[in-house]
Write an enzyme that holds these catalytic residues in place. Structure first.
Site, PDB file in Angstrom:
ATOM      1  N   LEU A  22       7.693 -76.159 -28.461  1.00  0.00           N
ATOM      2  CA  LEU A  22       6.553 -77.098 -28.186  1.00  0.00           C
ATOM      3  C   LEU A  22       5.356 -76.346 -29.144  1.00  0.00           C
ATOM      4  O   LEU A  22       5.138 -75.016 -29.029  1.00  0.00           O
ATOM      5  CB  LEU A  22       6.283 -76.952 -26.720  1.00  0.00           C
ATOM      6  CG  LEU A  22       7.088 -77.653 -25.755  1.00  0.00           C
ATOM      7  CD1 LEU A  22       6.764 -77.313 -24.497  1.00  0.00           C
ATOM      8  CD2 LEU A  22       7.227 -79.200 -25.869  1.00  0.00           C
ATOM      9  N   ASP A  65      11.557 -72.215 -27.029  1.00  0.00           N
ATOM     10  CA  ASP A  65      10.620 -71.638 -26.431  1.00  0.00           C
ATOM     11  C   ASP A  65      10.863 -70.125 -25.614  1.00  0.00           C
ATOM     12  O   ASP A  65       9.757 -69.633 -24.977  1.00  0.00           O
ATOM     13  CB  ASP A  65       9.394 -72.389 -25.743  1.00  0.00           C
ATOM     14  CG  ASP A  65       8.717 -73.249 -26.621  1.00  0.00           C
ATOM     15  OD1 ASP A  65       8.085 -72.876 -27.565  1.00  0.00           O
ATOM     16  OD2 ASP A  65       8.667 -74.315 -26.144  1.00  0.00           O
ATOM     17  N   GLU A  70       6.567 -64.462 -20.858  1.00  0.00           N
ATOM     18  CA  GLU A  70       5.548 -64.185 -19.723  1.00  0.00           C
ATOM     19  C   GLU A  70       5.361 -65.452 -18.844  1.00  0.00           C
ATOM     20  O   GLU A  70       5.057 -65.133 -17.959  1.00  0.00           O
ATOM     21  CB  GLU A  70       4.200 -63.845 -20.614  1.00  0.00           C
ATOM     22  CG  GLU A  70       3.012 -63.929 -20.011  1.00  0.00           C
ATOM     23  CD  GLU A  70       1.890 -63.781 -20.625  1.00  0.00           C
ATOM     24  OE1 GLU A  70       1.029 -62.794 -20.547  1.00  0.00           O
ATOM     25  OE2 GLU A  70       1.347 -64.920 -21.483  1.00  0.00           O
ATOM     26  N   ASP A  71       5.765 -66.650 -19.348  1.00  0.00           N
ATOM     27  CA  ASP A  71       5.528 -67.587 -18.527  1.00  0.00           C
ATOM     28  C   ASP A  71       6.549 -67.849 -17.573  1.00  0.00           C
ATOM     29  O   ASP A  71       6.398 -68.691 -16.524  1.00  0.00           O
ATOM     30  CB  ASP A  71       5.632 -69.096 -19.528  1.00  0.00           C
ATOM     31  CG  ASP A  71       4.352 -69.036 -20.814  1.00  0.00           C
ATOM     32  OD1 ASP A  71       3.449 -68.751 -20.148  1.00  0.00           O
ATOM     33  OD2 ASP A  71       4.649 -69.495 -21.689  1.00  0.00           O
ATOM     34  N   ARG A  90      11.434 -76.291 -20.526  1.00  0.00           N
ATOM     35  CA  ARG A  90      11.334 -74.842 -20.554  1.00  0.00           C
ATOM     36  C   ARG A  90      12.023 -74.625 -19.147  1.00  0.00           C
ATOM     37  O   ARG A  90      12.141 -73.373 -18.789  1.00  0.00           O
ATOM     38  CB  ARG A  90       9.836 -74.479 -20.714  1.00  0.00           C
ATOM     39  CG  ARG A  90       9.371 -74.600 -22.080  1.00  0.00           C
ATOM     40  CD  ARG A  90       8.134 -73.725 -22.369  1.00  0.00           C
ATOM     41  NE  ARG A  90       8.615 -72.106 -22.395  1.00  0.00           N
ATOM     42  CZ  ARG A  90       7.767 -71.146 -22.271  1.00  0.00           C
ATOM     43  NH1 ARG A  90       6.376 -71.305 -22.297  1.00  0.00           N
ATOM     44  NH2 ARG A  90       8.172 -70.054 -22.294  1.00  0.00           N
ATOM     45  N   ARG A 135       0.117 -77.351 -17.064  1.00  0.00           N
ATOM     46  CA  ARG A 135       1.416 -76.758 -16.854  1.00  0.00           C
ATOM     47  C   ARG A 135       1.431 -76.059 -15.526  1.00  0.00           C
ATOM     48  O   ARG A 135       2.458 -76.035 -14.679  1.00  0.00           O
ATOM     49  CB  ARG A 135       1.599 -75.520 -17.686  1.00  0.00           C
ATOM     50  CG  ARG A 135       1.463 -75.820 -19.444  1.00  0.00           C
ATOM     51  CD  ARG A 135       2.894 -76.439 -19.680  1.00  0.00           C
ATOM     52  NE  ARG A 135       2.924 -77.029 -21.059  1.00  0.00           N
ATOM     53  CZ  ARG A 135       3.724 -75.842 -21.913  1.00  0.00           C
ATOM     54  NH1 ARG A 135       3.714 -74.561 -21.742  1.00  0.00           N
ATOM     55  NH2 ARG A 135       3.475 -76.235 -23.181  1.00  0.00           N
ATOM     56  N   HIS A 167      -2.776 -72.044 -22.850  1.00  0.00           N
ATOM     57  CA  HIS A 167      -2.801 -71.317 -21.433  1.00  0.00           C
ATOM     58  C   HIS A 167      -4.208 -70.506 -21.165  1.00  0.00           C
ATOM     59  O   HIS A 167      -4.925 -70.385 -22.203  1.00  0.00           O
ATOM     60  CB  HIS A 167      -1.605 -70.249 -21.482  1.00  0.00           C
ATOM     61  CG  HIS A 167      -0.593 -70.825 -21.317  1.00  0.00           C
ATOM     62  ND1 HIS A 167       0.742 -70.834 -22.214  1.00  0.00           N
ATOM     63  CD2 HIS A 167       0.300 -71.562 -20.177  1.00  0.00           C
ATOM     64  CE1 HIS A 167       1.575 -71.594 -21.897  1.00  0.00           C
ATOM     65  NE2 HIS A 167       1.323 -71.944 -20.630  1.00  0.00           N
ATOM     66  N   CYS A 254       2.279 -63.631 -24.368  1.00  0.00           N
ATOM     67  CA  CYS A 254       3.457 -64.120 -24.407  1.00  0.00           C
ATOM     68  C   CYS A 254       4.897 -63.912 -24.415  1.00  0.00           C
ATOM     69  O   CYS A 254       5.646 -64.376 -23.909  1.00  0.00           O
ATOM     70  CB  CYS A 254       3.256 -65.739 -25.017  1.00  0.00           C
ATOM     71  SG  CYS A 254       1.655 -66.250 -25.370  1.00  0.00           S
TER      72      CYS A 254
HETATM   73  C1  CIR Z   1       4.739 -73.550 -25.242  1.00  0.00           C
HETATM   74  O1  CIR Z   1       4.135 -74.588 -25.496  1.00  0.00           O
HETATM   75  O2  CIR Z   1       5.103 -73.599 -24.023  1.00  0.00           O
HETATM   76  C2  CIR Z   1       4.960 -72.551 -26.034  1.00  0.00           C
HETATM   77  N1  CIR Z   1       5.236 -73.088 -27.418  1.00  0.00           N
HETATM   78  C3  CIR Z   1       4.112 -71.459 -26.281  1.00  0.00           C
HETATM   79  C4  CIR Z   1       3.911 -70.592 -24.814  1.00  0.00           C
HETATM   80  C5  CIR Z   1       2.922 -69.696 -25.180  1.00  0.00           C
HETATM   81  N2  CIR Z   1       3.016 -68.720 -23.875  1.00  0.00           N
HETATM   82  C6  CIR Z   1       1.706 -68.305 -23.329  1.00  0.00           C
HETATM   83  O3  CIR Z   1       0.405 -68.542 -23.760  1.00  0.00           O
HETATM   84  N3  CIR Z   1       1.653 -67.684 -22.225  1.00  0.00           N
END
Ligand code: CIR
Length: 259
Positions: A22, A65, A70-71, A90, A135, A167, A254
């Site tokens: 994404l 992704d 971290e997410d 995700r 999110r 984020h 991330c």
């Molecule tokens: C997303 O849109 O989920 C990924 N392309 C980027 C996630 C980045 N994560 C973060 O800032 N903790």
């Protein structure tokens, strides 16, 4: 201190499908996969240079992704709050992360409603900020708040709303104790008077995602304001070229979980 010094990091090597992830940054063009892998190796070297014990999960082609680990979890002392992704593509990423964190007390989101991305959670000064976003919803944020308060009942956990960036940590991070770096792109309506706020110039928005690891600061290379600020507060600074991850909305924080 809210978080003890970090001794470990968990990361996942990017899948070769990473360009299918994404992004809101299509105008930057597609990432060069080979260069992304080189930049990733340099990132892992930086974590090791911070004397962290680094575990690297294998790439998973199902998740373009998936390297943005971290997410997937929020670690606070002895607990790992396992997140539920705010986007369908995700969901499933957290599973292998949870297995690796089996030695911690795990809390999972109850019910069907709650979603939360770890990138929306910032430990800073004496408190935790959780951003409500596309999110991360209120249910997910409230469940994280309860989990954190189970560890430290008097912990200040504040819910924050803003627009303009993916984020929370894409635009707001703690440079040094009580000193926050803010991207001007982030339209924030929240009282941050508990900290000193340093606002970056608009062209350095991406550099707001900096990563302090104990006495070392990781910063994105090529951003003079953040580089000058870093020198004010740190003697150990590691600038890293992040161009290919920037194209996919990802930053330094991330790419790993630190604990
Ligand atoms: C997303 O849109 O989920 C990924 N392309 C980027 C996630 C980045 N994560 C973060 O800032 N903790």
């Amino acid at each position: 201190m809210l978080l003890p010094p970090f001794t470990h990091a968990l990361a996942r090597r990017p899948a070769s499908s990473l360009a299918n992830g994404l992004t809101t940054q299509r105008h930057l063009g597609p990432p060069n996969v080979a260069l992304a892998m080189q930049q990733y190796d340099a990132y892992l070297d930086a974590l090791r240079a911070c004397a962290l014990d680094v575990t690297i999960l294998p790439p998973d082609e199902r998740f373009p992704d998936g390297h943005f680990v971290e997410d997937t979890a929020v670690i606070f002392r002895n607990i790992a709050f396992i997140c539920r992704a705010g986007v369908p593509s995700r969901s499933g990423e957290a599973e292998s992360v949870a297995s690796h964190l089996a030695h911690l007390h795990q809390v999972t989101i109850e019910g069907e409603e709650g979603t939360l991305d770890g990138g929306d959670v910032l430990f800073c000064a004496d408190r935790v900020l959780i951003r409500l976003s596309a999110r991360t919803n209120r249910e997910g944020a409230e469940q994280l708040r309860s989990a954190l308060r189970a560890v430290q009942p008097d912990l200040r956990v504040e819910l924050v709303s803003f627009s303009g960036i993916l984020h929370l940590k894409s635009g707001l991070n703690e440079l040094a104790p009580g000193v926050l770096v803010l991207a001007p792109a982030l339209h924030l309506h929240h009282d941050l008077s508990f900290a000193e706020i340093l606002t970056l110039p608009p062209q350095e928005t991406y550099a707001a995602n900096l990563l302090p690891i104990n006495d070392t600061l990781l910063i994105a290379a090529g951003f003079p304001t953040i580089s000058a600020l870093a020198e004010k507060y740190y003697t150990h600074i590691i600038p890293l070229d992040m161009s290919e991850f920037e194209k996919m909305d990802g930053g330094l924080s991330c790419l790993s979980l630190r604990y």
